[in-house]
Write a protein that holds these residues in place. Structure first.
Motif, short mmCIF file in Angstrom:
data_model
loop_
_atom_site.label_atom_id
_atom_site.label_comp_id
_atom_site.label_asym_id
_atom_site.label_seq_id
_atom_site.Cartn_x
_atom_site.Cartn_y
_atom_site.Cartn_z
N LEU A 9 0.83 -1.21 0.00
CA LEU A 9 0.00 0.00 0.00
C LEU A 9 0.87 1.25 0.00
O LEU A 9 0.58 2.22 -0.71
CB LEU A 9 -0.95 -0.02 1.20
N VAL A 13 0.91 4.16 -2.96
CA VAL A 13 0.72 5.58 -2.64
C VAL A 13 1.95 6.38 -3.08
O VAL A 13 1.82 7.47 -3.63
CB VAL A 13 0.43 5.77 -1.13
N THR A 38 -5.12 4.68 -8.23
CA THR A 38 -6.16 4.96 -7.26
C THR A 38 -7.06 3.75 -7.04
O THR A 38 -7.41 3.42 -5.90
CB THR A 38 -7.00 6.17 -7.71
N ALA A 39 -7.39 3.06 -8.12
CA ALA A 39 -8.22 1.85 -8.00
C ALA A 39 -7.47 0.77 -7.22
O ALA A 39 -8.07 0.08 -6.36
CB ALA A 39 -8.59 1.33 -9.38
N ILE A 41 -5.12 1.25 -4.96
CA ILE A 41 -5.02 1.68 -3.57
C ILE A 41 -6.32 1.42 -2.83
O ILE A 41 -6.32 0.90 -1.72
CB ILE A 41 -4.62 3.18 -3.50
N VAL A 42 -7.44 1.78 -3.46
CA VAL A 42 -8.74 1.54 -2.82
C VAL A 42 -9.00 0.05 -2.63
O VAL A 42 -9.44 -0.38 -1.57
CB VAL A 42 -9.87 2.21 -3.64
N ALA A 43 -8.67 -0.74 -3.65
CA ALA A 43 -8.88 -2.19 -3.54
C ALA A 43 -8.01 -2.79 -2.43
O ALA A 43 -8.48 -3.63 -1.65
CB ALA A 43 -8.56 -2.85 -4.87
N ARG A 44 -6.77 -2.37 -2.35
CA ARG A 44 -5.87 -2.89 -1.32
C ARG A 44 -6.33 -2.46 0.07
O ARG A 44 -6.28 -3.24 1.02
CB ARG A 44 -4.44 -2.42 -1.59
N TRP A 45 -6.78 -1.22 0.19
CA TRP A 45 -7.23 -0.70 1.48
C TRP A 45 -8.49 -1.45 1.92
O TRP A 45 -8.60 -1.82 3.10
CB TRP A 45 -7.50 0.80 1.37
N LEU A 46 -9.42 -1.70 1.00
CA LEU A 46 -10.62 -2.45 1.36
C LEU A 46 -10.29 -3.91 1.68
O LEU A 46 -10.92 -4.51 2.56
CB LEU A 46 -11.64 -2.37 0.22
N TYR A 47 -9.31 -4.48 1.00
CA TYR A 47 -8.89 -5.85 1.28
C TYR A 47 -8.29 -5.96 2.69
O TYR A 47 -8.51 -6.91 3.40
CB TYR A 47 -7.88 -6.31 0.23
N ARG A 49 -9.01 -4.10 5.25
CA ARG A 49 -10.03 -3.91 6.30
C ARG A 49 -10.75 -5.20 6.47
O ARG A 49 -11.10 -5.76 7.34
CB ARG A 49 -11.02 -2.84 5.88
#
Length: 49
Positions: A9, A13, A38-39, A41-47, A49
């Motif tokens: 992540l 970034v 951006t996609a 980063i969002v996918a990794r961040w949601l994964y 969580r």
């Protein structure tokens, strides 16, 4: 201080920041990969969580 737990992540970034920085400095004509990074980063961040 809490240290970041996800190096992938941080790498994503960092690449986004470098791409935008190069665009704003005029080194590249278009911020390549902004939507893709951006996609990711969002996918990794949601994964994470």
């Amino acid at each position: 201080m809490k240290r970041a737990q996800d190096p992938l992540l941080l790498l994503l970034v960092g690449l986004l920041v470098l791409s935008l920085g190069a665009f704003f400095l005029g080194l590249i004509p278009y911020p390549f990969g902004v939507l893709v990074l951006t996609a990711f980063i969002v996918a990794r961040w949601l994964y994470r969580r």
